[in-house]
Scaffold this active site. Sequence first.
Site, PDB file in Angstrom:
ATOM      1  N   THR A 121       0.887  -1.121   0.019  1.00 24.67           N
ATOM      2  CA  THR A 121      -0.094   0.067   0.117  1.00 24.67           C
ATOM      3  C   THR A 121       0.855   1.354  -0.052  1.00 24.67           C
ATOM      4  O   THR A 121       2.171   1.023   0.597  1.00 24.67           O
ATOM      5  CB  THR A 121      -0.917   0.008   1.242  1.00 24.67           C
ATOM      6  OG1 THR A 121      -1.765  -1.148   1.198  1.00 24.67           O
ATOM      7  CG2 THR A 121      -1.672   1.023   1.750  1.00 24.67           C
TER       8      THR A 121
ATOM      9  N   ARG B 135     -13.973  -7.048  -0.151  1.00 24.26           N
ATOM     10  CA  ARG B 135     -13.648  -7.003   1.014  1.00 24.26           C
ATOM     11  C   ARG B 135     -13.120  -5.459   1.085  1.00 24.26           C
ATOM     12  O   ARG B 135     -12.535  -4.979   0.050  1.00 24.26           O
ATOM     13  CB  ARG B 135     -12.194  -7.759   1.266  1.00 24.26           C
ATOM     14  CG  ARG B 135     -11.409  -7.567   2.622  1.00 24.26           C
ATOM     15  CD  ARG B 135     -10.075  -6.866   2.149  1.00 24.26           C
ATOM     16  NE  ARG B 135      -9.437  -6.675   3.260  1.00 24.26           N
ATOM     17  CZ  ARG B 135      -8.289  -5.920   3.513  1.00 24.26           C
ATOM     18  NH1 ARG B 135      -7.877  -4.998   2.470  1.00 24.26           N
ATOM     19  NH2 ARG B 135      -7.365  -6.265   4.355  1.00 24.26           N
TER      20      ARG B 135
ATOM     21  N   GLY C 246     -10.511  -2.944   3.054  1.00 21.20           N
ATOM     22  CA  GLY C 246      -9.391  -2.714   4.248  1.00 21.20           C
ATOM     23  C   GLY C 246      -9.374  -1.715   5.251  1.00 21.20           C
ATOM     24  O   GLY C 246     -10.439  -0.774   5.195  1.00 21.20           O
ATOM     25  N   ASP C 247      -8.109  -1.277   5.766  1.00 16.84           N
ATOM     26  CA  ASP C 247      -8.320  -0.201   6.719  1.00 16.84           C
ATOM     27  C   ASP C 247      -8.132   1.135   5.784  1.00 16.84           C
ATOM     28  O   ASP C 247      -8.305   2.181   6.376  1.00 16.84           O
ATOM     29  CB  ASP C 247      -7.036  -0.393   7.720  1.00 16.84           C
ATOM     30  CG  ASP C 247      -5.677  -0.680   7.130  1.00 16.84           C
ATOM     31  OD1 ASP C 247      -5.755  -1.382   6.174  1.00 16.84           O
ATOM     32  OD2 ASP C 247      -4.760   0.205   7.484  1.00 16.84           O
TER      33      ASP C 247
ATOM     34  N   THR D 229       0.030   0.911   6.996  1.00 18.01           N
ATOM     35  CA  THR D 229      -0.032  -0.092   5.928  1.00 18.01           C
ATOM     36  C   THR D 229       0.349  -1.270   7.134  1.00 18.01           C
ATOM     37  O   THR D 229       0.877  -1.480   7.714  1.00 18.01           O
ATOM     38  CB  THR D 229       1.102   0.163   5.032  1.00 18.01           C
ATOM     39  OG1 THR D 229       1.246  -0.843   4.192  1.00 18.01           O
ATOM     40  CG2 THR D 229       2.597   0.259   5.623  1.00 18.01           C
ATOM     41  N   GLY D 230      -0.403  -2.401   6.421  1.00 11.60           N
ATOM     42  CA  GLY D 230      -0.286  -3.753   7.204  1.00 11.60           C
ATOM     43  C   GLY D 230      -1.639  -4.547   6.887  1.00 11.60           C
ATOM     44  O   GLY D 230      -2.206  -4.342   6.137  1.00 11.60           O
TER      45      GLY D 230
ATOM     46  N   GLY E  43      -4.677  -5.347   7.117  1.00  8.78           N
ATOM     47  CA  GLY E  43      -5.759  -4.173   7.580  1.00  8.78           C
ATOM     48  C   GLY E  43      -6.956  -4.407   8.463  1.00  8.78           C
ATOM     49  O   GLY E  43      -7.201  -3.787   9.300  1.00  8.78           O
TER      50      GLY E  43
HETATM   51  N1  ASP Z   1      -3.360  -2.182   4.845  1.00  2.95           N
HETATM   52  C1  ASP Z   1      -3.848  -2.700   3.460  1.00  2.95           C
HETATM   53  C2  ASP Z   1      -5.056  -3.390   3.450  1.00  2.95           C
HETATM   54  O1  ASP Z   1      -5.579  -4.423   4.337  1.00  2.95           O
HETATM   55  C3  ASP Z   1      -2.874  -3.783   2.914  1.00  2.95           C
HETATM   56  C4  ASP Z   1      -1.398  -2.998   2.847  1.00  2.95           C
HETATM   57  O2  ASP Z   1      -1.065  -2.187   3.803  1.00  2.95           O
HETATM   58  O3  ASP Z   1      -0.421  -3.459   2.238  1.00  2.95           O
HETATM   59  O4  ASP Z   1      -6.056  -3.197   2.622  1.00  2.95           O
END
Ligand code: ASP
Length: 306
Positions: A172, A200, A202-203, A223-224, A226
């Site tokens: 991300t 879906r 995400g965050d 990022t992570g 989510g």
């Molecule tokens: N946080 C993002 C999500 O869960 C993914 C990512 O940060 O790589 O959509």
Amino acid sequence: MDNRWTLLVHGGAGMMTRERLTPEQDKGTRAGLNAALDAGSAVLAAGGTALDAVAAAVRVLEDDSHFNSGRGAALTWDGAAELDAAIMNGRDRRAGAVAGVGATRNPVDLARAVMEDGAHVLLSGAGADDFSLHRGLAQAAADWFVLPERAAQLEELKARGGTFDVEMKYGTVGAVACDAHGHVAAATSTGGVTGKRWGRIGDSPLIGAGTYADDRSGAVSATGSGEFFIRAGVAHEICARVRLTGEPLQVAADAVMADVAELGGSGGVIVTGPEGDAVWSFTTLGMNRGRVTSGGERTVAIYNDE
Ligand code: ASP
């Protein structure tokens, strides 16, 4: 007016190690982060707003296929690009976000159009794509977003019997900035996680989870994994800790990332405060990240020992 400004960008956090990344991936990632810092810092150096700077930086990263947003986004289980993005202005806490979009070339521009329109904060799917057309934003066909390399990653994931990607090697993207007027802003854009279920979210596009900005405390882009960031309310939680307890940014960011880890999640954040102070915090092996200040300092890094 204080003339200090700061810009931080990220291109995801995950299992980035020197062994895992090819020399081309390492070089391309650093070049992309530098190009994003160039675009955002040009805005800030000219006296522009933090909001314009984060939008400019994220747009560059969306167009760069080394990252998981815009062109080269991670694909759903069905092989489609369903993009999420958000932007927030710390000065007045106006925010705009989109989820599950697939036709706007730069989803961060669509998030900004939602913010500027002002009626809503978050639009999703076909309604958001339709709003994009009405606003006359640049469109792109599916083959702009969906690249063979990402389709191959999806196939590998399926062959391994995985449900969705936990390595998060291609991240991300996001940016946070403090401008010369002491205003902060944040923006985040993503394709989500490889193999995610259709629909879906995400965050990243959720204000308070993956993206938040408030001049009283700071701006955060995350990022992570989510789902965990949503459950911890990461971006707002960091800002709330700073505002209510007066904690330094690093202490607040580390504490909230530790909380995410306790829930079972991983990832990272970039944070800047209204004084131009700036930090990052991550629990993964690597995080694509960069920082530039009005003082001329510039850092670009990937691995946790840099
Ligand atoms: N946080 C993002 C999500 O869960 C993914 C990512 O940060 O790589 O959509």
